[in-house]
Design a protein around this motif. Structure first.
Motif, mmCIF file in Angstrom:
data_model
loop_
_atom_site.group_PDB
_atom_site.id
_atom_site.type_symbol
_atom_site.label_atom_id
_atom_site.label_comp_id
_atom_site.label_asym_id
_atom_site.label_seq_id
_atom_site.Cartn_x
_atom_site.Cartn_y
_atom_site.Cartn_z
ATOM 1 N N ASP A 1 -12.857 8.226 0.068
ATOM 2 C CA ASP A 1 -12.693 8.765 -1.286
ATOM 3 C C ASP A 1 -11.233 8.826 -1.716
ATOM 4 N N GLY A 2 -10.307 8.699 -0.748
ATOM 5 C CA GLY A 2 -8.903 8.468 -1.071
ATOM 6 C C GLY A 2 -8.114 9.648 -1.584
ATOM 7 N N SER A 3 -8.524 10.875 -1.261
ATOM 8 C CA SER A 3 -7.780 12.030 -1.744
ATOM 9 C C SER A 3 -6.339 12.031 -1.238
ATOM 10 N N LEU A 4 -6.154 11.826 0.069
ATOM 11 C CA LEU A 4 -4.800 11.836 0.631
ATOM 12 C C LEU A 4 -3.979 10.652 0.133
ATOM 13 N N GLU A 5 -4.626 9.509 -0.062
ATOM 14 C CA GLU A 5 -3.897 8.349 -0.595
ATOM 15 C C GLU A 5 -3.383 8.634 -2.005
ATOM 16 N N ARG A 6 -4.228 9.237 -2.821
ATOM 17 C CA ARG A 6 -3.807 9.553 -4.187
ATOM 18 C C ARG A 6 -2.656 10.570 -4.197
ATOM 19 N N TRP A 7 -2.741 11.576 -3.333
ATOM 20 C CA TRP A 7 -1.670 12.562 -3.291
ATOM 21 C C TRP A 7 -0.370 11.952 -2.766
ATOM 22 N N THR A 8 -0.462 11.018 -1.835
ATOM 23 C CA THR A 8 0.746 10.345 -1.347
ATOM 24 C C THR A 8 1.388 9.531 -2.459
ATOM 25 N N ARG A 9 0.572 8.829 -3.242
ATOM 26 C CA ARG A 9 1.123 8.091 -4.385
ATOM 27 C C ARG A 9 1.753 9.045 -5.389
ATOM 28 N N PHE A 10 1.127 10.205 -5.581
ATOM 29 C CA PHE A 10 1.694 11.191 -6.499
ATOM 30 C C PHE A 10 3.071 11.650 -6.034
ATOM 31 N N ARG B 1 -7.690 -0.308 3.348
ATOM 32 C CA ARG B 1 -6.514 -0.935 2.756
ATOM 33 C C ARG B 1 -5.939 0.015 1.707
ATOM 34 N N VAL B 2 -4.673 0.350 1.844
ATOM 35 C CA VAL B 2 -4.072 1.380 1.016
ATOM 36 C C VAL B 2 -3.037 0.767 0.069
ATOM 37 N N ILE B 3 -2.807 1.456 -1.035
ATOM 38 C CA ILE B 3 -1.804 1.036 -2.015
ATOM 39 C C ILE B 3 -0.789 2.167 -2.138
ATOM 40 N N VAL B 4 0.090 2.263 -1.180
ATOM 41 C CA VAL B 4 1.135 3.284 -1.222
ATOM 42 C C VAL B 4 2.514 2.686 -0.970
ATOM 43 N N GLY B 5 2.584 1.369 -0.754
ATOM 44 C CA GLY B 5 3.850 0.773 -0.374
ATOM 45 C C GLY B 5 4.024 0.813 1.133
ATOM 46 N N SER B 6 5.214 0.488 1.580
ATOM 47 C CA SER B 6 5.498 0.470 3.011
ATOM 48 C C SER B 6 6.567 1.502 3.337
ATOM 49 N N GLY B 7 6.943 1.580 4.608
ATOM 50 C CA GLY B 7 8.006 2.489 5.016
ATOM 51 C C GLY B 7 7.569 3.935 4.987
ATOM 52 N N LEU B 8 8.377 4.791 4.369
ATOM 53 C CA LEU B 8 8.140 6.234 4.368
ATOM 54 C C LEU B 8 6.820 6.634 3.715
ATOM 55 N N PRO B 9 6.410 6.067 2.560
ATOM 56 C CA PRO B 9 5.115 6.448 1.988
ATOM 57 C C PRO B 9 3.945 6.128 2.911
ATOM 58 N N LEU B 10 3.980 4.958 3.558
ATOM 59 C CA LEU B 10 2.891 4.605 4.472
ATOM 60 C C LEU B 10 2.870 5.540 5.672
ATOM 61 N N SER C 1 1.047 8.788 -12.789
ATOM 62 C CA SER C 1 0.394 7.555 -13.214
ATOM 63 C C SER C 1 -0.129 6.760 -12.017
ATOM 64 N N SER C 2 0.625 6.733 -10.922
ATOM 65 C CA SER C 2 0.173 6.010 -9.734
ATOM 66 C C SER C 2 -0.993 6.722 -9.050
ATOM 67 N N ALA C 3 -1.076 8.038 -9.213
ATOM 68 C CA ALA C 3 -2.162 8.785 -8.576
ATOM 69 C C ALA C 3 -3.509 8.462 -9.214
ATOM 70 N N ARG C 4 -3.502 7.863 -10.395
ATOM 71 C CA ARG C 4 -4.760 7.564 -11.084
ATOM 72 C C ARG C 4 -5.361 6.232 -10.667
ATOM 73 N N LEU C 5 -4.714 5.508 -9.778
ATOM 74 C CA LEU C 5 -5.272 4.233 -9.327
ATOM 75 C C LEU C 5 -6.608 4.460 -8.627
ATOM 76 N N PRO C 6 -7.484 3.456 -8.604
ATOM 77 C CA PRO C 6 -8.808 3.626 -7.969
ATOM 78 C C PRO C 6 -8.699 3.954 -6.489
ATOM 79 N N ASP D 1 2.250 -2.994 -5.528
ATOM 80 C CA ASP D 1 2.540 -1.683 -4.963
ATOM 81 C C ASP D 1 3.245 -0.821 -6.004
ATOM 82 N N PRO D 2 3.079 0.498 -5.928
ATOM 83 C CA PRO D 2 3.905 1.367 -6.760
ATOM 84 C C PRO D 2 5.379 1.105 -6.479
ATOM 85 N N ASP D 3 6.172 1.057 -7.534
ATOM 86 C CA ASP D 3 7.616 0.847 -7.424
ATOM 87 C C ASP D 3 7.977 -0.600 -7.073
ATOM 88 N N ALA D 4 6.983 -1.513 -7.047
ATOM 89 C CA ALA D 4 7.272 -2.900 -6.680
ATOM 90 C C ALA D 4 8.158 -3.578 -7.714
#
Length: 424
Positions: A338-347, A291-300, A353-358, A74-77
């Motif tokens: 396509d994960g647009s919202l997932e990428r913006w949440t990671r950003f 399946r998302v890669i944003v971490g848990s809690g507030l980002p999710l 750098s995390s926004a560039r994940l697949p 996860d980002p910040d793991a």
């Protein structure tokens, strides 16, 4: 499961050292007392009690374990794992100090520290107990000692349900009889901490935006309202202490995200309205898994709510690292994968750098659970006590037929009831 420290024996050598020079690292000793740790006001007293209990009851090992509330990758793991290791190191130092302070010969008790559960998301006491019981079984431990202030998810104390879930295992469970902080002390700490200040400022600003910032009465009621909200919800709404420069950067990136989200909402409104008004275009309601890669809690929570705010998609459930999302039209489903919202949440939470994940589609971390294009079975009914296909083929076939029929009926209703469908 990852070992942060294998502990040390009474002679100063590493615990579990078999003397084999070909061994990459010593394994943790078996047997003893398992103590889940978190940075709480009563952690020091709990460790002291654990040392006394181990010496009195003949436990060979005290296993100090921290159960990860995040997943590796996860980002910040890495930062969270490093913080957990520091807590474990501090608890180990306390335990060794208490063992050294015993009158006479030091008890033959070994201290082992481990970070466990980082390979999957854990939601609720049953998940934590499963990881804890597996660790205890692996190391031959049969007793768990709980800190009375133990909060594995960082926000809400789960001690009572955790004890209840542990009662369904073969482990013996005990709560350390240590003095908890008084309610006055806890209230004072909650009303003076960084989380309180951040929540108070946000709540007051939001209140004044909705009201009149130049009217004295709105200031009085706003301050009172913000104080009540901050005292009661600051530790629930904010899962980590605000820090510089992390928090200001997240706020700044969040401000950038707001117009992006508004644009996505407007675009989705146009797509849904176009499909509803043109009878030649299909309405295909389906349930989807992502399946998302944003971490848990507030980002999710941010990602799930962003998906729900966008017309055409509705987040039904967050289960482990999976989001179950109902989509109304194929374009909504494609945009989800396509994960647009997932990428913006990671950003927002972790930077560029995390926004560039697949994307989920690129990672093959998405699936359609209903309709003729379904790629996976719908697991929600079975998880809630329903019958899965493995339990009964006839029931599953009938359920699939009912789902297909329901999809057709919903499509017909969507054509006839534009306003109702648009709300979704």
């Amino acid at each position: 499961m990852a070992d942060t420290d294998a502990g040390s024996d009474p002679t100063g050598g590493e615990a579990g050292d078999s003397g084999d020079p070909e061994s990459d690292s010593p394994s943790a000793p078996t047997g003893g007392l398992v103590v889940p740790v978190e940075p709480t006001p009563t952690l020091r007293a709990t460790v002291a009690y654990a040392v006394e209990a181990a010496a009195d009851n003949g436990f060979s090992t005290i296993h100090l374990v921290e159960i990860a509330s995040w997943r590796s990758g996860d980002p910040d793991a890495d930062d969270r794992a490093s913080a957990a290791e520091r807590v474990l190191e501090r608890a180990e130092a306390w335990a060794n100090s208490d063992l050294d302070d015993f009158d006479g010969e030091r008890p033959s008790v070994t201290i082992a520290t481990n970070l466990i559960g980082a390979d999957e998301y854990l939601f609720g006491p049953d998940d934590y107990v499963q990881v804890l019981a597996a660790y205890a079984e692996e190391h031959g431990a049969d007793t768990v000692l709980l800190d009375p202030e133990y909060t594995p998810v960082g926000n809400t104390t789960l001690l009572q349900p955790l004890e209840f879930a542990l009662s369904n295992t073969s482990l013996s469970v005990e709560t350390a009889p240590v003095t908890r902080p008084t309610r006055r002390e806890r209230l004072r700490s909650e009303a003076t901490g960084k989380r309180f200040v951040a929540m108070f400022g946000f709540s007051l600003a939001f209140y004044l935006v909705l009201g009149d910032p130049f009217y004295w009465f709105d200031w009085v009621t706003g301050i009172a309202t913000a104080a009540i909200v901050s005292i009661t919800l600051s530790r629930v709404s904010i899962d980590a202490e605000p820090a510089i420069p992390r928090t200001p950067m997240r706020v700044f990136r969040g401000l950038i995200y707001v117009p992006i989200l508004l644009f996505e909402i407007v675009k989705a409104n146009v797509e849904v309205a176009r499909v509803i008004l043109d009878p030649r275009l299909p309405i295909e309601p389906t349930m989807n898994r992502m399946r998302v890669i944003v971490g848990s809690g507030l980002p999710l929570m941010t990602l799930a709510n962003s998906i729900t705010l966008t017309p055409g998609t509705l987040t039904v459930r967050a289960r482990d690292s999976d989001l179950y999302v109902h989509s109304l039209i194929p374009a909504s489903r494609d945009g989800l994968f396509d994960g647009s919202l997932e990428r913006w949440t990671r950003f927002v939470y972790y930077g560029r750098s995390s926004a560039r994940l697949p994307t989920p589609r690129e990672r093959d971390d998405c699936a359609i659970l209903q309709g003729p294009d379904a790629t996976e079975e719908l697991p929600i009914a079975a998880a809630d006590g329903g019958t899965s296909s493995a339990d009964g083929g006839g029931s599953s076939a009938a359920a699939d037929s009912a789902v297909a029929s329901g999809d057709e009926k919903r499509a017909d209703r969507g054509k006839r009831g534009a306003a109702e469908v648009a709300d979704e």
